[in-house]
Every structure is written in structure tokens, then in C-alpha cells.
Design a protein around this motif. Structure first.
Motif, PDB file in Angstrom:
ATOM      1  N   MET A  36       1.095  -1.508   0.597  1.00 36.41           N
ATOM      2  CA  MET A  36       0.156  -0.026   0.272  1.00 36.41           C
ATOM      3  C   MET A  36       0.245   1.468  -0.105  1.00 36.41           C
ATOM      4  O   MET A  36       0.369   2.167  -0.821  1.00 36.41           O
ATOM      5  CB  MET A  36      -1.167  -0.246   0.892  1.00 36.41           C
ATOM      6  CG  MET A  36      -2.356  -1.009   0.907  1.00 36.41           C
ATOM      7  SD  MET A  36      -2.764  -1.164   2.477  1.00 36.41           S
ATOM      8  CE  MET A  36      -4.202   0.365   2.878  1.00 36.41           C
ATOM      9  N   ALA A  37       1.562   1.135   0.438  1.00 37.99           N
ATOM     10  CA  ALA A  37       2.596   2.067   0.943  1.00 37.99           C
ATOM     11  C   ALA A  37       3.800   3.038  -0.605  1.00 37.99           C
ATOM     12  O   ALA A  37       3.548   4.210  -1.155  1.00 37.99           O
ATOM     13  CB  ALA A  37       4.173   1.809   2.252  1.00 37.99           C
ATOM     14  N   ASN A  38       3.821   1.971  -1.360  1.00 41.77           N
ATOM     15  CA  ASN A  38       4.574   1.775  -2.728  1.00 41.77           C
ATOM     16  C   ASN A  38       3.609   1.865  -3.367  1.00 41.77           C
ATOM     17  O   ASN A  38       3.850   2.762  -4.280  1.00 41.77           O
ATOM     18  CB  ASN A  38       5.315   0.247  -2.863  1.00 41.77           C
ATOM     19  CG  ASN A  38       5.394   0.541  -4.244  1.00 41.77           C
ATOM     20  OD1 ASN A  38       7.110   0.832  -3.862  1.00 41.77           O
ATOM     21  ND2 ASN A  38       5.372  -0.693  -5.186  1.00 41.77           N
ATOM     22  N   GLU A  39       1.966   1.614  -3.423  1.00 38.93           N
ATOM     23  CA  GLU A  39       0.906   1.979  -4.560  1.00 38.93           C
ATOM     24  C   GLU A  39       1.112   3.664  -4.137  1.00 38.93           C
ATOM     25  O   GLU A  39       0.622   4.240  -5.116  1.00 38.93           O
ATOM     26  CB  GLU A  39      -0.165   1.442  -3.862  1.00 38.93           C
ATOM     27  CG  GLU A  39      -0.030   0.136  -5.075  1.00 38.93           C
ATOM     28  CD  GLU A  39      -1.135  -0.883  -4.351  1.00 38.93           C
ATOM     29  OE1 GLU A  39      -2.075  -0.231  -3.511  1.00 38.93           O
ATOM     30  OE2 GLU A  39      -1.136  -1.795  -5.139  1.00 38.93           O
ATOM     31  N   TYR A  40       1.067   4.361  -2.922  1.00 43.64           N
ATOM     32  CA  TYR A  40       0.959   5.644  -2.490  1.00 43.64           C
ATOM     33  C   TYR A  40       1.788   6.343  -3.541  1.00 43.64           C
ATOM     34  O   TYR A  40       1.933   7.061  -4.124  1.00 43.64           O
ATOM     35  CB  TYR A  40       0.952   5.647  -1.213  1.00 43.64           C
ATOM     36  CG  TYR A  40       0.624   7.024  -0.877  1.00 43.64           C
ATOM     37  CD1 TYR A  40      -0.284   8.226  -0.606  1.00 43.64           C
ATOM     38  CD2 TYR A  40       2.413   7.929   0.294  1.00 43.64           C
ATOM     39  CE1 TYR A  40      -0.327   9.217  -0.742  1.00 43.64           C
ATOM     40  CE2 TYR A  40       2.130   9.567  -0.133  1.00 43.64           C
ATOM     41  CZ  TYR A  40       0.686  10.096   0.010  1.00 43.64           C
ATOM     42  OH  TYR A  40       0.857  11.449   0.651  1.00 43.64           O
ATOM     43  N   LEU A  41       3.424   6.219  -2.611  1.00 41.95           N
ATOM     44  CA  LEU A  41       4.780   6.653  -3.554  1.00 41.95           C
ATOM     45  C   LEU A  41       4.613   6.839  -5.088  1.00 41.95           C
ATOM     46  O   LEU A  41       4.723   8.215  -5.589  1.00 41.95           O
ATOM     47  CB  LEU A  41       5.591   6.181  -2.953  1.00 41.95           C
ATOM     48  CG  LEU A  41       5.419   5.689  -1.709  1.00 41.95           C
ATOM     49  CD1 LEU A  41       7.132   5.487  -0.649  1.00 41.95           C
ATOM     50  CD2 LEU A  41       6.123   7.496  -1.084  1.00 41.95           C
ATOM     51  N   GLU A  42       3.960   4.885  -5.226  1.00 40.16           N
ATOM     52  CA  GLU A  42       3.988   5.046  -7.398  1.00 40.16           C
ATOM     53  C   GLU A  42       2.894   6.449  -7.608  1.00 40.16           C
ATOM     54  O   GLU A  42       3.653   7.362  -8.456  1.00 40.16           O
ATOM     55  CB  GLU A  42       3.293   3.972  -7.665  1.00 40.16           C
ATOM     56  CG  GLU A  42       4.681   2.963  -7.470  1.00 40.16           C
ATOM     57  CD  GLU A  42       5.872   2.769  -8.469  1.00 40.16           C
ATOM     58  OE1 GLU A  42       5.508   3.653  -9.467  1.00 40.16           O
ATOM     59  OE2 GLU A  42       6.539   2.507  -8.244  1.00 40.16           O
ATOM     60  N   ALA A  43       1.808   6.376  -6.845  1.00 40.24           N
ATOM     61  CA  ALA A  43       0.819   7.385  -7.265  1.00 40.24           C
ATOM     62  C   ALA A  43       1.537   9.111  -6.932  1.00 40.24           C
ATOM     63  O   ALA A  43       0.813   9.880  -8.668  1.00 40.24           O
ATOM     64  CB  ALA A  43      -0.575   7.455  -6.791  1.00 40.24           C
ATOM     65  N   GLU A  44       2.314   9.059  -6.213  1.00 38.89           N
ATOM     66  CA  GLU A  44       2.900  10.305  -6.084  1.00 38.89           C
ATOM     67  C   GLU A  44       3.816  10.699  -7.226  1.00 38.89           C
ATOM     68  O   GLU A  44       3.610  12.204  -7.823  1.00 38.89           O
ATOM     69  CB  GLU A  44       4.008  10.410  -4.357  1.00 38.89           C
ATOM     70  CG  GLU A  44       2.344  10.618  -3.608  1.00 38.89           C
ATOM     71  CD  GLU A  44       1.389  12.048  -3.141  1.00 38.89           C
ATOM     72  OE1 GLU A  44       2.751  12.828  -3.010  1.00 38.89           O
ATOM     73  OE2 GLU A  44       0.438  12.091  -3.253  1.00 38.89           O
TER      74      GLU A  44
END
Length: 69
Positions: A36-44
Motif C-alpha cells: 500500500m505504501a509503495n502504491e501511494y508513492l507510485e501515485a505521488e
């Protein structure tokens, strides 16, 4: 700060231990949280790239110059 090519694995071992502890030892929850943290960072990152591609710059002038309220 270590790079992706760092040979010092101790910091990664410590980070793994901390992540697992934050999820009360539940490895499945730890993996889920990291995904989930990785997905958030990818979106950012995608948003930042789109902003730069259109010729805009993120509003970071206040933080850089120290003029923040």
C-alpha cells in the motif's frame, strides 16, 4: 542515506524488523502495508511527473527559502 545499490544490509534488516513490529509480528499485514505504501508513492511520483511534464513546478519555494508561515 543508503542507495539502492548499498552493500550494507544492516539498515534493511533493521527496517524489516521495524515494519514487522509495527504490524504486531503479522507478516501478511506487513507485506500488505508495504504494498500500500509503495502504491501511494507510485501515485505521488506519477502526479509529480505529470506536473513537470506540463511545465508546472510544485510549490516548494516557501519550504526552500524558509519563508513558510
Amino acid at each position: 542515506m543508503p542507495t539502492a545499490f548499498s552493500t550494507d544490509n544492516g539498515i534493511y534488516e533493521q527496517a524489516c524488523d521495524q515494519a514487522i513490529a509495527m504490524c504486531d509480528g503479522n507478516l501478511r499485514s506487513t507485506i500488505k502495508a508495504l504494498i500500500m505504501a509503495n502504491e501511494y508513492l507510485e501515485a505521488e511520483l506519477q502526479e509529480l511527473r505529470a506536473t513537470i511534464a506540463c511545465g508546472c513546478m510544485p510549490n516548494t519555494c516557501d519550504a526552500i527559502s524558509g519563508d513558510a508561515a
